[in-house]
Scaffold this motif. Sequence first.
Motif, PDB file in Angstrom:
ATOM      1  N   ALA A 124      -2.207   0.798  -4.491  1.00  0.00           N
ATOM      2  CA  ALA A 124      -1.347   1.992  -4.489  1.00  0.00           C
ATOM      3  C   ALA A 124      -2.025   3.096  -5.300  1.00  0.00           C
ATOM      4  N   VAL A 125      -2.031   4.304  -4.755  1.00  0.00           N
ATOM      5  CA  VAL A 125      -2.721   5.444  -5.358  1.00  0.00           C
ATOM      6  C   VAL A 125      -1.730   6.361  -6.053  1.00  0.00           C
ATOM      7  N   ARG A 126      -2.082   6.856  -7.227  1.00  0.00           N
ATOM      8  CA  ARG A 126      -1.260   7.851  -7.929  1.00  0.00           C
ATOM      9  C   ARG A 126      -1.800   9.240  -7.611  1.00  0.00           C
ATOM     10  N   ASP A 127      -0.926  10.123  -7.151  1.00  0.00           N
ATOM     11  CA  ASP A 127      -1.287  11.471  -6.713  1.00  0.00           C
ATOM     12  C   ASP A 127      -0.797  12.483  -7.748  1.00  0.00           C
ATOM     13  N   THR A 128      -1.719  13.267  -8.286  1.00  0.00           N
ATOM     14  CA  THR A 128      -1.345  14.234  -9.327  1.00  0.00           C
ATOM     15  C   THR A 128      -0.765  15.524  -8.774  1.00  0.00           C
ATOM     16  N   GLN A 129      -0.838  15.719  -7.445  1.00  0.00           N
ATOM     17  CA  GLN A 129      -0.371  16.974  -6.850  1.00  0.00           C
ATOM     18  C   GLN A 129       0.994  16.875  -6.184  1.00  0.00           C
ATOM     19  N   TYR A 130       1.358  15.673  -5.732  1.00  0.00           N
ATOM     20  CA  TYR A 130       2.597  15.516  -4.973  1.00  0.00           C
ATOM     21  C   TYR A 130       3.479  14.449  -5.629  1.00  0.00           C
ATOM     22  N   PRO A 131       4.794  14.606  -5.556  1.00  0.00           N
ATOM     23  CA  PRO A 131       5.700  13.739  -6.322  1.00  0.00           C
ATOM     24  C   PRO A 131       6.110  12.459  -5.606  1.00  0.00           C
ATOM     25  N   THR A 132       6.703  11.577  -6.375  1.00  0.00           N
ATOM     26  CA  THR A 132       7.387  10.408  -5.839  1.00  0.00           C
ATOM     27  C   THR A 132       8.734  10.849  -5.263  1.00  0.00           C
ATOM     28  N   ALA A 133       9.109  10.279  -4.140  1.00  0.00           N
ATOM     29  CA  ALA A 133      10.365  10.666  -3.482  1.00  0.00           C
ATOM     30  C   ALA A 133      11.575  10.021  -4.159  1.00  0.00           C
ATOM     31  N   VAL A 134      12.734  10.645  -3.913  1.00  0.00           N
ATOM     32  CA  VAL A 134      14.000  10.186  -4.486  1.00  0.00           C
ATOM     33  C   VAL A 134      15.048  10.185  -3.372  1.00  0.00           C
ATOM     34  N   TYR A 135      15.999   9.256  -3.457  1.00  0.00           N
ATOM     35  CA  TYR A 135      17.141   9.385  -2.557  1.00  0.00           C
ATOM     36  C   TYR A 135      18.413   8.880  -3.215  1.00  0.00           C
ATOM     37  N   PHE A 136      19.551   9.337  -2.675  1.00  0.00           N
ATOM     38  CA  PHE A 136      20.868   9.028  -3.215  1.00  0.00           C
ATOM     39  C   PHE A 136      21.703   8.320  -2.158  1.00  0.00           C
ATOM     40  N   LYS A 137      22.545   7.386  -2.603  1.00  0.00           N
ATOM     41  CA  LYS A 137      23.560   6.783  -1.749  1.00  0.00           C
ATOM     42  C   LYS A 137      24.924   7.249  -2.227  1.00  0.00           C
ATOM     43  N   VAL A 168      23.546   8.623   3.053  1.00  0.00           N
ATOM     44  CA  VAL A 168      22.231   8.612   2.414  1.00  0.00           C
ATOM     45  C   VAL A 168      21.666  10.024   2.420  1.00  0.00           C
ATOM     46  N   TYR A 169      21.129  10.450   1.268  1.00  0.00           N
ATOM     47  CA  TYR A 169      20.528  11.779   1.129  1.00  0.00           C
ATOM     48  C   TYR A 169      19.101  11.614   0.619  1.00  0.00           C
ATOM     49  N   TYR A 170      18.140  12.014   1.469  1.00  0.00           N
ATOM     50  CA  TYR A 170      16.728  11.874   1.120  1.00  0.00           C
ATOM     51  C   TYR A 170      16.185  13.151   0.480  1.00  0.00           C
ATOM     52  N   TYR A 171      15.304  12.973  -0.505  1.00  0.00           N
ATOM     53  CA  TYR A 171      14.512  14.067  -1.084  1.00  0.00           C
ATOM     54  C   TYR A 171      13.064  13.593  -1.089  1.00  0.00           C
ATOM     55  N   ARG A 172      12.472  13.609   0.121  1.00  0.00           N
ATOM     56  CA  ARG A 172      11.139  13.031   0.282  1.00  0.00           C
ATOM     57  C   ARG A 172      10.157  13.986   0.962  1.00  0.00           C
ATOM     58  N   LYS A 173      10.605  15.159   1.386  1.00  0.00           N
ATOM     59  CA  LYS A 173       9.681  16.098   2.013  1.00  0.00           C
ATOM     60  C   LYS A 173       8.622  16.534   1.003  1.00  0.00           C
ATOM     61  N   GLY A 174       7.352  16.491   1.414  1.00  0.00           N
ATOM     62  CA  GLY A 174       6.268  16.877   0.524  1.00  0.00           C
ATOM     63  C   GLY A 174       5.933  15.838  -0.526  1.00  0.00           C
ATOM     64  N   SER A 175       6.365  14.607  -0.305  1.00  0.00           N
ATOM     65  CA  SER A 175       6.073  13.544  -1.265  1.00  0.00           C
ATOM     66  C   SER A 175       4.620  13.098  -1.155  1.00  0.00           C
ATOM     67  N   ALA A 176       4.201  12.276  -2.100  1.00  0.00           N
ATOM     68  CA  ALA A 176       2.809  11.811  -2.111  1.00  0.00           C
ATOM     69  C   ALA A 176       2.460  11.064  -0.828  1.00  0.00           C
ATOM     70  N   VAL A 177       3.381  10.224  -0.315  1.00  0.00           N
ATOM     71  CA  VAL A 177       3.089   9.466   0.902  1.00  0.00           C
ATOM     72  C   VAL A 177       2.939  10.383   2.111  1.00  0.00           C
ATOM     73  N   ILE A 192       0.850  -1.193   0.000  1.00  0.00           N
ATOM     74  CA  ILE A 192       0.000   0.000   0.000  1.00  0.00           C
ATOM     75  C   ILE A 192       0.879   1.234   0.000  1.00  0.00           C
ATOM     76  N   SER A 193       0.552   2.218  -0.837  1.00  0.00           N
ATOM     77  CA  SER A 193       1.327   3.457  -0.837  1.00  0.00           C
ATOM     78  C   SER A 193       0.618   4.521  -1.656  1.00  0.00           C
ATOM     79  N   ARG A 194       1.234   5.689  -1.695  1.00  0.00           N
ATOM     80  CA  ARG A 194       0.854   6.752  -2.614  1.00  0.00           C
ATOM     81  C   ARG A 194       2.104   7.135  -3.398  1.00  0.00           C
ATOM     82  N   LEU A 195       1.929   7.353  -4.689  1.00  0.00           N
ATOM     83  CA  LEU A 195       3.033   7.701  -5.576  1.00  0.00           C
ATOM     84  C   LEU A 195       2.633   8.884  -6.437  1.00  0.00           C
ATOM     85  N   GLY A 196       3.620   9.667  -6.838  1.00  0.00           N
ATOM     86  CA  GLY A 196       3.325  10.736  -7.762  1.00  0.00           C
ATOM     87  C   GLY A 196       2.902  10.183  -9.124  1.00  0.00           C
TER      88      GLY A 196
END
Length: 327
Positions: free
Chosen positions: A84-97, A107-116, A58-62
């Motif tokens: 899993a729900v697709r959200d047209t207003q908020y994005p899918t998160a990304v992160y880097f190792k 680890v660097y997260y870019y998940r603030k304001g994500s769909a979840v 279960i999740s929400r994705l951009g």
Amino acid sequence: MSSLRETDVVTIGESMVLLQPMNEGPLAYAPMFTRSIAGAESNVSIGLSRLGFKVRWISRLGADPFGDVILSTLAGEGIDVSQAVRDTQYPTAVYFKEFKGYGDPNVYYYRKGSAVSQLTPAHVESSWLQGAKHLHVTGITPALGPETADTIRELMVQARKNGMTISFDPNLRRKLWSEEEARETLLSLIPLCDIFLPGIEEAEFLVGERTEDQYGAHFLELGAKAVILKLGEHGSIGYAGNRAVKARPYPVTRIIDTVGAGDAFAAGFLSGFLENGDLEQGDNLLRALTRANFMGSLATQYKGDWEGLPKRDELLRLLSGGKEVTR
């Protein structure tokens, strides 16, 4: 709505697109990256699916290409992603190792304001748990948004009403919230679970420095039916009822990437629990711990959060000491 298939395990959480440099060194100087996906709950989902269990994620994705990648990858692993729900207003998160050749990767997260992060208790649907036996949650999702903790709590309550068993891995992420909020929220969820899966450092974070047996007794008193304490290179110890069982570690001579090892451990333990049942009976607890330790050790020996997780026949062969015929 058509009836959902019978499901062994439901998980809920955020998966992100993972970008890793092709070579070791600082991210600032990396010219090329490989792309994968990662997330504690989806890592566990893949681990269990490869071991032959039916899993619903279960999740929400951009409504973006990154969301497409995550859904297609998980569906390709045999996981039910229909809820899993697709959200047209908020994005899918990304992160880097970032691998520098020593110690754990950065680890660097870019998940603030994500769909979840927009999940609320109002989003919880009865279909999420339909036909399911077990719910697995982590302490990551509660940290992602203003109402995500309440969402996880509501889902755990619903699972309990449905007669499901529940596992909870605190999976502490200090970068996501304050220590005070993390401690209060994680402790509040323990009474709602049957199986609590902290690492030794997470246990200390939650209740201070104590002995292993004191941790086990304390978390059982809070309401968990079983406490599974991960001890890293020292193996693991499980507490269920009046029993305390310790399982030896599997030595690793070459550690490549420790990220995802805890999720592999959880998948291994839950697979043993789902196969054998009551952890207070016979050798059920020891068998589950042994498999968990082995899965966790395997995960440290490859780059990526889940790519090297074994399929069922491979795991059983490796545990029995058998060798694969390669040519």
